[in-house]
Design a protein around this motif. Sequence first.
Motif, PDB file in Angstrom:
ATOM      1  N   GLY A  75       1.237  14.367  13.353  1.00 11.92           N
ATOM      2  CA  GLY A  75       0.870  14.047  11.988  1.00 11.92           C
ATOM      3  C   GLY A  75       0.200  12.694  11.916  1.00 11.92           C
ATOM      4  O   GLY A  75      -0.133  12.088  12.946  1.00 11.92           O
ATOM      5  N   ARG A  76       0.011  12.225  10.689  1.00 11.65           N
ATOM      6  CA  ARG A  76      -0.605  10.919  10.460  1.00 11.65           C
ATOM      7  C   ARG A  76       0.068  10.256   9.271  1.00 11.65           C
ATOM      8  O   ARG A  76       0.338  10.910   8.260  1.00 11.65           O
ATOM      9  CB  ARG A  76      -2.096  11.041  10.131  1.00 11.65           C
ATOM     10  CG  ARG A  76      -2.914  11.711  11.149  1.00 11.65           C
ATOM     11  CD  ARG A  76      -4.405  11.702  10.950  1.00 11.65           C
ATOM     12  NE  ARG A  76      -4.930  11.662   9.600  1.00 11.65           N
ATOM     13  CZ  ARG A  76      -6.227  11.603   9.306  1.00 11.65           C
ATOM     14  NH1 ARG A  76      -7.125  11.594  10.278  1.00 11.65           N
ATOM     15  NH2 ARG A  76      -6.632  11.573   8.069  1.00 11.65           N
ATOM     16  N   PHE A  77       0.307   8.971   9.402  1.00 11.81           N
ATOM     17  CA  PHE A  77       0.647   8.160   8.243  1.00 11.81           C
ATOM     18  C   PHE A  77      -0.681   7.696   7.684  1.00 11.81           C
ATOM     19  O   PHE A  77      -1.533   7.210   8.433  1.00 11.81           O
ATOM     20  CB  PHE A  77       1.530   6.972   8.636  1.00 11.81           C
ATOM     21  CG  PHE A  77       2.908   7.393   9.068  1.00 11.81           C
ATOM     22  CD1 PHE A  77       3.798   7.931   8.146  1.00 11.81           C
ATOM     23  CD2 PHE A  77       3.318   7.248  10.373  1.00 11.81           C
ATOM     24  CE1 PHE A  77       5.072   8.326   8.535  1.00 11.81           C
ATOM     25  CE2 PHE A  77       4.583   7.634  10.769  1.00 11.81           C
ATOM     26  CZ  PHE A  77       5.466   8.175   9.850  1.00 11.81           C
ATOM     27  N   GLU A  78      -0.883   7.858   6.377  1.00 13.83           N
ATOM     28  CA  GLU A  78      -2.181   7.575   5.777  1.00 13.83           C
ATOM     29  C   GLU A  78      -2.069   6.649   4.568  1.00 13.83           C
ATOM     30  O   GLU A  78      -1.099   6.713   3.812  1.00 13.83           O
ATOM     31  CB  GLU A  78      -2.843   8.880   5.310  1.00 13.83           C
ATOM     32  CG  GLU A  78      -3.098   9.874   6.408  1.00 13.83           C
ATOM     33  CD  GLU A  78      -3.680  11.182   5.898  1.00 13.83           C
ATOM     34  OE1 GLU A  78      -4.190  11.944   6.736  1.00 13.83           O
ATOM     35  OE2 GLU A  78      -3.620  11.463   4.673  1.00 13.83           O
ATOM     36  N   VAL A  95       1.666   0.213  10.283  1.00 14.02           N
ATOM     37  CA  VAL A  95       2.620  -0.008  11.371  1.00 14.02           C
ATOM     38  C   VAL A  95       4.022  -0.254  10.817  1.00 14.02           C
ATOM     39  O   VAL A  95       4.991   0.348  11.289  1.00 14.02           O
ATOM     40  CB  VAL A  95       2.179  -1.178  12.281  1.00 14.02           C
ATOM     41  CG1 VAL A  95       3.252  -1.491  13.313  1.00 14.02           C
ATOM     42  CG2 VAL A  95       0.860  -0.862  12.963  1.00 14.02           C
ATOM     43  N   ARG A  96       4.144  -1.124   9.828  1.00  9.21           N
ATOM     44  CA  ARG A  96       5.470  -1.410   9.256  1.00  9.21           C
ATOM     45  C   ARG A  96       6.120  -0.159   8.684  1.00  9.21           C
ATOM     46  O   ARG A  96       7.311   0.081   8.878  1.00  9.21           O
ATOM     47  CB  ARG A  96       5.368  -2.495   8.180  1.00  9.21           C
ATOM     48  CG  ARG A  96       5.185  -3.893   8.732  1.00  9.21           C
ATOM     49  CD  ARG A  96       5.303  -4.958   7.658  1.00  9.21           C
ATOM     50  NE  ARG A  96       4.393  -4.753   6.543  1.00  9.21           N
ATOM     51  CZ  ARG A  96       3.121  -5.104   6.539  1.00  9.21           C
ATOM     52  NH1 ARG A  96       2.577  -5.678   7.608  1.00  9.21           N
ATOM     53  NH2 ARG A  96       2.359  -4.882   5.479  1.00  9.21           N
ATOM     54  N   HIS A  97       5.323   0.655   7.996  1.00  8.63           N
ATOM     55  CA  HIS A  97       5.867   1.892   7.438  1.00  8.63           C
ATOM     56  C   HIS A  97       6.332   2.824   8.562  1.00  8.63           C
ATOM     57  O   HIS A  97       7.435   3.373   8.513  1.00  8.63           O
ATOM     58  CB  HIS A  97       4.822   2.599   6.569  1.00  8.63           C
ATOM     59  CG  HIS A  97       5.322   3.871   5.986  1.00  8.63           C
ATOM     60  ND1 HIS A  97       6.061   3.908   4.826  1.00  8.63           N
ATOM     61  CD2 HIS A  97       5.227   5.157   6.420  1.00  8.63           C
ATOM     62  CE1 HIS A  97       6.401   5.154   4.572  1.00  8.63           C
ATOM     63  NE2 HIS A  97       5.906   5.934   5.524  1.00  8.63           N
ATOM     64  N   ALA A  98       5.484   3.014   9.563  1.00 13.57           N
ATOM     65  CA  ALA A  98       5.814   3.901  10.676  1.00 13.57           C
ATOM     66  C   ALA A  98       7.067   3.430  11.407  1.00 13.57           C
ATOM     67  O   ALA A  98       7.931   4.236  11.753  1.00 13.57           O
ATOM     68  CB  ALA A  98       4.629   3.984  11.640  1.00 13.57           C
ATOM     69  N   TYR A 116       0.852  -1.176   0.000  1.00  7.75           N
ATOM     70  CA  TYR A 116       0.000   0.000   0.000  1.00  7.75           C
ATOM     71  C   TYR A 116       0.895   1.236   0.000  1.00  7.75           C
ATOM     72  O   TYR A 116       1.961   1.236   0.592  1.00  7.75           O
ATOM     73  CB  TYR A 116      -0.900   0.035   1.245  1.00  7.75           C
ATOM     74  CG  TYR A 116      -1.917  -1.074   1.282  1.00  7.75           C
ATOM     75  CD1 TYR A 116      -3.073  -0.989   0.528  1.00  7.75           C
ATOM     76  CD2 TYR A 116      -1.727  -2.205   2.077  1.00  7.75           C
ATOM     77  CE1 TYR A 116      -4.014  -2.004   0.554  1.00  7.75           C
ATOM     78  CE2 TYR A 116      -2.671  -3.215   2.116  1.00  7.75           C
ATOM     79  CZ  TYR A 116      -3.814  -3.114   1.355  1.00  7.75           C
ATOM     80  OH  TYR A 116      -4.741  -4.111   1.388  1.00  7.75           O
ATOM     81  N   SER A 117       0.443   2.276  -0.640  1.00 14.81           N
ATOM     82  CA  SER A 117       1.178   3.533  -0.665  1.00 14.81           C
ATOM     83  C   SER A 117       0.832   4.323   0.595  1.00 14.81           C
ATOM     84  O   SER A 117      -0.328   4.673   0.824  1.00 14.81           O
ATOM     85  CB  SER A 117       0.796   4.329  -1.915  1.00 14.81           C
ATOM     86  OG  SER A 117       1.454   5.564  -1.918  1.00 14.81           O
ATOM     87  N   VAL A 118       1.847   4.582   1.413  1.00 13.21           N
ATOM     88  CA  VAL A 118       1.649   5.307   2.666  1.00 13.21           C
ATOM     89  C   VAL A 118       2.218   6.712   2.514  1.00 13.21           C
ATOM     90  O   VAL A 118       3.332   6.888   2.032  1.00 13.21           O
ATOM     91  CB  VAL A 118       2.355   4.586   3.836  1.00 13.21           C
ATOM     92  CG1 VAL A 118       2.141   5.348   5.142  1.00 13.21           C
ATOM     93  CG2 VAL A 118       1.861   3.146   3.966  1.00 13.21           C
ATOM     94  N   ILE A 119       1.422   7.696   2.914  1.00 13.01           N
ATOM     95  CA  ILE A 119       1.914   9.078   2.880  1.00 13.01           C
ATOM     96  C   ILE A 119       2.028   9.617   4.308  1.00 13.01           C
ATOM     97  O   ILE A 119       1.287   9.191   5.201  1.00 13.01           O
ATOM     98  CB  ILE A 119       1.020  10.006   2.030  1.00 13.01           C
ATOM     99  CG1 ILE A 119      -0.387  10.100   2.602  1.00 13.01           C
ATOM    100  CG2 ILE A 119       0.966   9.555   0.592  1.00 13.01           C
ATOM    101  CD1 ILE A 119      -1.193  11.230   2.006  1.00 13.01           C
TER     102      ILE A 119
END
Length: 105
Positions: free
Chosen positions: A17-20, A60-63, A4-7
């Motif tokens: 902020g938020r990872f989305e 979670v993995r991205h963060a 998934y593309s996380v911004i």
Amino acid sequence: MTDYSVIDNRPEDAKEGRFEIHLDGQVAFAEYRLLESGILFPHTVVPPAFEGKGVGGALVRHALGVAREKGMKVIPVCTFFAGYIAKHPEFHDLVHPDYRKALGI
């Protein structure tokens, strides 16, 4: 596992902020706060239509990847984050020492 593309949705110089992940007009997100002691994750939301499809895990993995890259300790007060980390030993080293006991690590 789906990619998934996380911004990172955080205003410049803001401490929150938020990872989305945007999906079909809906947004899954993991809120965060930058602290002197690390990065705190207080809340994660995945729309019901996307539950069980790996969206929360992708957030979670991205963060955690961002935290590792920036040398930050993780403060997982969000139960989803805490549960994910507890089940994945490869991320245990990122947890702030004050929160390890609560996760059983």
